[in-house]
Design a protein around this motif. Structure first.
Motif, PDB file in Angstrom:
ATOM      1  N   VAL A  39      28.018   7.948  -0.834  1.00 11.98           N
ATOM      2  CA  VAL A  39      29.320   8.612  -0.798  1.00 11.98           C
ATOM      3  C   VAL A  39      29.072  10.010  -0.266  1.00 11.98           C
ATOM      4  O   VAL A  39      28.240  10.745  -0.798  1.00 11.98           O
TER       5      VAL A  39
ATOM      6  N   ALA B   9      26.497   5.331  -3.947  1.00 15.27           N
ATOM      7  CA  ALA B   9      27.802   4.758  -4.311  1.00 15.27           C
ATOM      8  C   ALA B   9      27.662   3.906  -5.564  1.00 15.27           C
ATOM      9  O   ALA B   9      26.632   3.270  -5.781  1.00 15.27           O
TER      10      ALA B   9
ATOM     11  N   LEU C 213      35.416   3.079  -1.462  1.00 11.98           N
ATOM     12  CA  LEU C 213      34.632   3.833  -0.484  1.00 11.98           C
ATOM     13  C   LEU C 213      35.393   4.160   0.790  1.00 11.98           C
ATOM     14  O   LEU C 213      34.805   4.626   1.764  1.00 11.98           O
TER      15      LEU C 213
ATOM     16  N   GLY D 255      32.418   6.200   2.261  1.00 10.18           N
ATOM     17  CA  GLY D 255      31.230   5.348   2.168  1.00 10.18           C
ATOM     18  C   GLY D 255      30.483   5.305   3.494  1.00 10.18           C
ATOM     19  O   GLY D 255      31.071   5.051   4.545  1.00 10.18           O
TER      20      GLY D 255
END
Length: 75
Positions: A35, A44, A50, A54
């Motif tokens: 992240v 993450a 996300l 992400g």
């Protein structure tokens, strides 16, 4: 352009976890899903949304650097 001189090529996918699994399944050494926020980067969490934050990173055989970002909803 010299091999390995390209850094920061970015791809956008709908599902970063599936994209990472595909890369790893093909033998690519990709980072864990991370992240990225203005405050920095962190791994993450499994159940985390996300969208837009992400990322996975990897280098190709020539040494070029790639970033893969999840964007599944546009506002």
């Amino acid at each position: 352009m010299r091999p390995g001189s390209l850094k920061g090529v970015q791809l956008v996918v709908r599902d970063i976890r599936a994209a990472r699994a595909e890369l790893v399944g093909r033998g690519v050494e990709a980072t864990e899903v991370r992240v990225l926020r203005s405050s920095g980067a962190r791994p993450a969490k499994d159940d985390e949304d996300l969208n837009n934050v992400g990322f996975v990173f990897f280098s190709d055989p020539d040494g070029n650097g790639w970033a893969v970002q999840e964007i599944n909803v546009r506002r």
